[in-house]
Design a protein around this motif. Structure first.
Motif, short mmCIF file in Angstrom:
data_model
loop_
_atom_site.label_atom_id
_atom_site.label_comp_id
_atom_site.label_asym_id
_atom_site.label_seq_id
_atom_site.Cartn_x
_atom_site.Cartn_y
_atom_site.Cartn_z
N LYS A 148 44.57 71.84 -117.29
CA LYS A 148 45.56 72.37 -118.23
C LYS A 148 45.17 72.05 -119.66
N LYS A 149 44.60 70.86 -119.89
CA LYS A 149 44.31 70.40 -121.26
C LYS A 149 42.84 70.54 -121.64
N GLY A 150 42.11 71.35 -120.88
CA GLY A 150 40.72 71.60 -121.24
C GLY A 150 39.79 70.43 -120.97
N GLY A 151 40.13 69.57 -120.02
CA GLY A 151 39.26 68.47 -119.61
C GLY A 151 39.50 67.17 -120.32
N VAL A 152 40.28 67.17 -121.39
CA VAL A 152 40.51 65.95 -122.16
C VAL A 152 41.94 65.44 -121.92
N VAL A 153 42.05 64.23 -121.37
CA VAL A 153 43.35 63.62 -121.13
C VAL A 153 43.35 62.25 -121.79
N ASP A 154 44.28 62.02 -122.70
CA ASP A 154 44.28 60.75 -123.43
C ASP A 154 44.73 59.60 -122.53
N LYS A 155 44.42 58.38 -122.97
CA LYS A 155 44.68 57.19 -122.16
C LYS A 155 46.17 56.97 -121.92
N TYR A 156 47.01 57.44 -122.84
CA TYR A 156 48.45 57.25 -122.69
C TYR A 156 48.99 58.10 -121.52
N THR A 157 48.51 59.35 -121.49
CA THR A 157 48.92 60.24 -120.40
C THR A 157 48.43 59.71 -119.06
N LYS A 158 47.20 59.22 -119.02
CA LYS A 158 46.66 58.66 -117.78
C LYS A 158 47.49 57.47 -117.30
N LYS A 159 47.84 56.59 -118.24
CA LYS A 159 48.62 55.41 -117.88
C LYS A 159 50.01 55.79 -117.37
N VAL A 160 50.65 56.72 -118.08
CA VAL A 160 51.99 57.15 -117.65
C VAL A 160 51.91 57.86 -116.31
N LEU A 161 50.87 58.67 -116.10
CA LEU A 161 50.69 59.35 -114.81
C LEU A 161 50.55 58.33 -113.69
N LYS A 162 49.74 57.29 -113.91
CA LYS A 162 49.54 56.27 -112.89
C LYS A 162 50.86 55.58 -112.54
N LEU A 163 51.65 55.23 -113.56
CA LEU A 163 52.94 54.60 -113.33
C LEU A 163 53.90 55.56 -112.62
N PHE A 164 53.86 56.81 -113.03
CA PHE A 164 54.72 57.84 -112.43
C PHE A 164 54.44 57.98 -110.94
N ILE A 165 53.16 58.14 -110.58
CA ILE A 165 52.78 58.30 -109.17
C ILE A 165 53.14 57.03 -108.38
N LYS A 166 52.84 55.88 -108.97
CA LYS A 166 53.07 54.60 -108.29
C LYS A 166 54.54 54.40 -107.95
N ASN A 167 55.41 54.94 -108.78
CA ASN A 167 56.85 54.70 -108.57
C ASN A 167 57.58 55.86 -107.91
N THR A 168 56.89 56.97 -107.70
CA THR A 168 57.56 58.12 -107.06
C THR A 168 57.07 58.40 -105.65
N ILE A 169 55.89 57.89 -105.27
CA ILE A 169 55.40 58.10 -103.91
C ILE A 169 56.13 57.23 -102.88
N PRO A 170 56.34 55.92 -103.13
CA PRO A 170 57.02 55.09 -102.12
C PRO A 170 58.38 55.62 -101.64
N PRO A 171 59.21 56.23 -102.53
CA PRO A 171 60.49 56.75 -102.02
C PRO A 171 60.36 57.80 -100.92
N ILE A 172 59.23 58.51 -100.88
CA ILE A 172 59.01 59.47 -99.79
C ILE A 172 59.10 58.75 -98.45
N PHE A 173 58.45 57.59 -98.37
CA PHE A 173 58.42 56.85 -97.11
C PHE A 173 59.73 56.12 -96.86
N ASP A 174 60.48 55.84 -97.93
CA ASP A 174 61.83 55.28 -97.74
C ASP A 174 62.74 56.32 -97.09
#
Length: 205
Positions: A148-174
């Motif tokens: 979407k962003k032409g191959g460039v993703v800043d470190k802030y987006t990467k960090k927020v994405l990691k936190l987002f995934i980490k905190n939204t996947i476990p509820p699936i198994f709950d």
């Protein structure tokens, strides 16, 4: 049913009932009507027996994950197109919800096994399975953002994405743990999917 197939059938029941650590090769042998030594004729240890039991379902889950996310750049483009104007397009919402639900339906079809992998797997290399699942989802989501962003993703987006995934996947198994059948879980999953996608879209902007 041959000896090996019967061993796998009994072993699966034993692992599901007792968890990996508490499952006993001696008990598996007894219930299978063979000696413990006979098990070692097919599998070098309990770990290899367990991996053989779960291999088919894990392979199928990976195929579904790749089908849903991507296994080619073309499929990633298809997903990106679905995300475009997602919030205002009812048909795109329906398509993505149905794709997601097919994934969760497979989890429910193998509910006991995946609950074993998440909650009762101490002492086996799969005890980090949830972490691996999160990393897999992170990488596929990052590829969509990069496209979407032409191959460039800043470190802030990467960090927020990691936190987002980490905190939204476990509820699936709950949900999988707390609600026993797919049809009963479906309304909860649909709400979850909408919330997940609405949040993910913010990272694409």
């Amino acid at each position: 049913m041959g000896t090996k197939e019967n061993l796998l059938y009994v072993a699966k029941s034993e692992f599901l009932e007792r968890g990996y650590e508490e499952a006993s090769l001696r008990e598996i042998a007894r219930k299978s009507g063979v000696t413990t030594g006979a098990i070692y004729g097919y599998f070098k240890d309990k770990n290899e027996l367990f991996e053989t039991v779960v291999k088919k379902e894990l392979h199928t889950l990976m195929e579904i994950h790749n089908e849903f996310n991507h296994d080619t750049n073309h499929k990633t483009m298809e997903l990106l197109e679905i995300f475009n104007n997602f919030e205002n397009d009812v048909e795109k919402q329906r398509i993505l919800i149905e794709k997601s639900l097919s994934y969760y339906k497979f989890l429910y079809e193998n509910r006991a096994l995946f609950l074993l992998l998440i909650y009762k797997i101490e002492g086996n290399r799969y005890e980090k399975y949830l972490d691996e699942f999160i990393e897999m989802d992170y990488q596929s989501s990052l590829e969509i953002i990069q496209l979407k962003k032409g191959g460039v993703v800043d470190k802030y987006t990467k960090k927020v994405l990691k936190l987002f995934i980490k905190n939204t996947i476990p509820p699936i198994f709950d949900i999988l743990k707390d609600i026993e059948n797919f049809q009963e879980a479906r309304p909860y999953l649909e709400i979850y999917i909408r919330m997940y996608m609405s949040s993910f879209i913010q990272l694409l902007k």
